[in-house]
Scaffold this active site. Structure first.
Site, PDB file in Angstrom:
ATOM      1  N   VAL A 138      27.108 105.695  51.436  1.00 21.50           N
ATOM      2  CA  VAL A 138      26.550 105.664  50.095  1.00 21.50           C
ATOM      3  C   VAL A 138      26.073 104.262  49.745  1.00 21.50           C
ATOM      4  O   VAL A 138      25.119 104.083  49.005  1.00 21.50           O
ATOM      5  CB  VAL A 138      27.607 106.152  49.073  1.00 21.50           C
ATOM      6  CG1 VAL A 138      27.130 105.970  47.654  1.00 21.50           C
ATOM      7  CG2 VAL A 138      27.949 107.607  49.344  1.00 21.50           C
ATOM      8  N   GLY A 149      36.470 106.113  49.188  1.00 17.74           N
ATOM      9  CA  GLY A 149      36.395 105.940  47.743  1.00 17.74           C
ATOM     10  C   GLY A 149      35.441 104.859  47.323  1.00 17.74           C
ATOM     11  O   GLY A 149      34.568 104.427  48.081  1.00 17.74           O
ATOM     12  N   SER A 185      29.648 113.499  37.005  1.00 13.13           N
ATOM     13  CA  SER A 185      30.134 114.733  36.391  1.00 13.13           C
ATOM     14  C   SER A 185      30.880 114.432  35.097  1.00 13.13           C
ATOM     15  O   SER A 185      31.434 113.341  34.918  1.00 13.13           O
ATOM     16  CB  SER A 185      31.067 115.454  37.370  1.00 13.13           C
ATOM     17  OG  SER A 185      31.799 116.466  36.730  1.00 13.13           O
ATOM     18  N   CYS A 198      34.250 109.156  52.305  1.00 14.64           N
ATOM     19  CA  CYS A 198      34.565 109.608  53.650  1.00 14.64           C
ATOM     20  C   CYS A 198      35.866 110.381  53.707  1.00 14.64           C
ATOM     21  O   CYS A 198      36.442 110.731  52.699  1.00 14.64           O
ATOM     22  CB  CYS A 198      34.665 108.402  54.593  1.00 14.64           C
ATOM     23  SG  CYS A 198      34.833 106.817  53.825  1.00 14.64           S
TER      24      CYS A 198
END
Length: 620
Positions: free
Chosen positions: A59, A84, A382, A8
């Site tokens: 999430v 986070g 990633s 967020c």
């Protein structure tokens, strides 16, 4: 269902003189600037001396974890706004339950709040993850802002006469009338070099630096560093070191796959991202899911590819080899020159970054890629930070590392040239910026921050400086870029190579172990080679792909450069040389150099940024 974190945007305002219950419209405006970071929900919390705002991208625990999150104590509420993920939140929740805490939700937000109630500011020492959060503790009438160790998630603050403003991004702070939209000479230096740790480009605004917490109360603002890269003797032999790297990667990838929403891996066909994909695939298969992967490419890119010192091979053939090996659901996002030269997309990218970015076309293609991914996934893993951890860039292995400037700048500028020699500044701008001395001072500061073992050889000292600079300076630029561009489309990007346990361990591995096979990233290559096809395991480092060699993109840049020239009153030309731009836009698009195209991109970005933000802009 697996439970976990929430991504967020957070913001807030502390004032010890004003009554902020009367400032609902202002905190609403600050919160609204981060709607793209948190498209799923919005919330605010106001009391006399504090106003907090939150935008949520759900999430984990999609129905829980509403923020700002409040815990009532006999001496007043403790309230958290959090962005986070704590990847160890399940273990922490068990530990806190054993200490008497009770939980209403399955979110990690509540775990972090209860962790603060249990350990106070020491909660950061218990967290494994990426995070930026603020706690208003009304028991002491104080605000505590905390940021993760590597700086994966951003957080800024702006001291005021009687308190502070803060936000995940500068735009949240700038929405408050107390914040001046001013950029002075130090801000311009940071904007054009990317070097300026601890400072936003906006005058009076600061980063909460990685591994740092900032406390605000009626007596002022204090900073405390709770984590930094520590130098320690490495005792594992080469075989055990490789095994330990694999163990840490196995664990961190498993932890970072926690999600209640669709997730994927960014796959370039390079060693870094391929390792993450190969580790993630069996974990998801065991959970009854199939890995999704995404890559980016350009129209005719393989046919038009020209190798250079930064990009040795096109990605597509290696991506195919990985897809054949691990059998994910794969999608290749193919872009063309029109996709990358769209002025509206450039404006969206500049707005996302709050600064004239340093990566030009690469930022635009990454934004496009993330936007396409967001149509199918909400979370992506990633390979960012592998090069900084394991020594992946070519300048770790050549004479560039001997030059007394930041090595990534030496790789572009050469041994003798300074920034002032290659950038088309005006005489006034050149004199005001004093870039060579500025960068020299920044470099000296970076070198002085490194701790060495007394027994370290000259080479080991040199390489420790290299790794320290990359992890504390270069990586911060890349992480900020990744966060801003992904969160601008509501996509959360996780970075397993930023797990602090992995970073701490690998940082202290001697260079002879990190390069034991004579190649880049020896440790990582040998830790994961059994998972990869030989072509990928043996692939030489190749940078993020670009269309810079495509004349169609060159032509589009020149057209936009002419539009910049048409703005005769732009403050841009106090900094950049108008004659240089005139010459660049009239060149044959097939002969304009790669370096000149990068400079064109930078000048167009700067003009766009000035137009969007209208800052007070001064070279004095």
């Amino acid at each position: 269902m697996r439970r976990g974190p929430v991504m967020c945007g957070i913001t807030g305002w502390v004032s010890y003189d004003a009554d902020l219950t009367e400032r609902q419209a202002t905190i609403d405006a600050m919160t609204a600037t981060m709607a793209l970071r948190g498209p799923d929900a919005s919330g605010t919390w106001l009391r006399r001396h504090v106003a907090l705002g939150h935008r949520r991208l759900a999430v984990i625990d999609l129905d829980g974890g509403v923020q700002p999150m409040e815990f009532a104590t006999p001496d007043g509420p403790v309230v958290l706004v959090y962005s986070g993920e704590a990847y160890n939140f399940v273990e922490l929740r068990g530990e806190l339950r054993a200490r008497g805490h009770r939980f209403r939700t399955a979110s990690d937000t509540e775990v972090v709040l209860n962790g603060y109630l249990e350990w106070g500011e020491g909660v950061v020492d218990h967290l494994n993850g990426m995070f930026a959060f603020a706690v208003w503790d009304s028991r002491d009438q104080k605000l505590v802002m905390m940021r993760d160790r590597l700086g994966v998630k951003p957080l800024y603050y702006y001291p005021t006469r009687d308190g502070v403003l803060f936000g995940s991004e500068p735009k949240a702070i700038l929405a408050n009338p107390l914040a001046r939209r001013a950029v002075d000479i130090d801000g311009i230096r940071t904007a054009v070099t990317g070097i300026g740790p601890g400072q936003a480009i906006w005058k009076g605004m600061h980063e909460v630096e990685p591994g740092t917490l900032v406390t605000v109360d009626a007596s002022g603002i204090r900073k405390r560093t709770y984590w930094r890269l520590r130098t320690a003797r490495h005792t594992d032999d080469q075989r055990r070191t490789v095994e330990r790297v694999r163990q840490l990667l196995d664990d961190t990838v498993k932890r970072q796959l926690i999600s209640d929403v669709p997730q994927c891996v960014l796959l370039s066909g390079g060693l870094d991202s391929s390792a993450i994909a190969a580790l993630a695939s069996p974990e998801l298969t065991a959970a009854g899911e199939r890995l999704r992967t995404f890559s980016v490419d350009f129209v005719d890119h393989v046919d038009r590819f020209q190798a250079d010192v930064f990009r040795t091979t096109p990605d597509a053939p290696f991506v195919r080899d990985m897809v054949d090996r691990i059998k994910p659901v794969h999608r290749q996002v193919v872009l063309n020159a029109e996709d990358l030269s769209d002025p509206a997309i450039r404006r969206a990218v500049i707005t996302a970054r709050d600064t004239p970015n340093a990566f030009g076309e690469s930022d635009i293609s990454m934004y496009r890629l993330f936007r396409e991914i967001r149509n199918e996934s909400t979370v992506a893993l990633s390979g960012e930070a592998a090069d900084e951890n394991f020594g992946g860039y070519r300048w770790f292995h050549d004479k560039t590392r001997d030059f007394p400037i930041f090595p990534w700048m030496a790789a572009v500028l050469g041994a003798q040239a300074g920034a002032s020699d290659v950038m088309p500044f005006t005489a006034e701008g050149l004199a005001a910026l004093e870039l060579d001395s500025y960068l020299g001072d920044q470099y000296a500061t970076a070198v002085a921050a490194v701790e060495h073992l007394d027994s370290a050889s000259r080479v080991e000292r040199q390489m420790r400086v290299m790794f320290h600079m990359h992890l504390t300076r270069f990586l911060r630029m890349l992480l900020d870029r990744k966060d801003r561009l992904s969160m601008a489309v509501g996509l959360e990007v996780r970075v397993p190579y930023c797990d602090h346990r992995l970073v701490e361990y690998v940082y202290n591995v001697p260079w002879k172990h990190k390069s034991f096979d004579g190649r880049e990233k020896s440790l990582l290559r040998h830790a994961v080679k059994d998972l990869l096809p030989p072509s990928v395991a043996d692939r030489v480092k190749s940078g993020y792909p670009t269309m810079m060699h495509d004349t169609r993109y060159s032509s589009a840049l020149q057209i936009q450069g002419k539009e910049v020239l048409a703005d005769a009153d732009s403050p841009l030309f106090a900094l950049f040389n108008r004659e240089w731009l005139k010459n660049a836009v009239e060149m044959d698009s097939s002969t304009i150099s790669h370096g000149d195209k990068l400079l064109l991109d930078k000048i167009i970005d700067m003009h766009c940024w000035l137009d969007i933000y209208s800052p007070e802009f001064s070279l004095s």
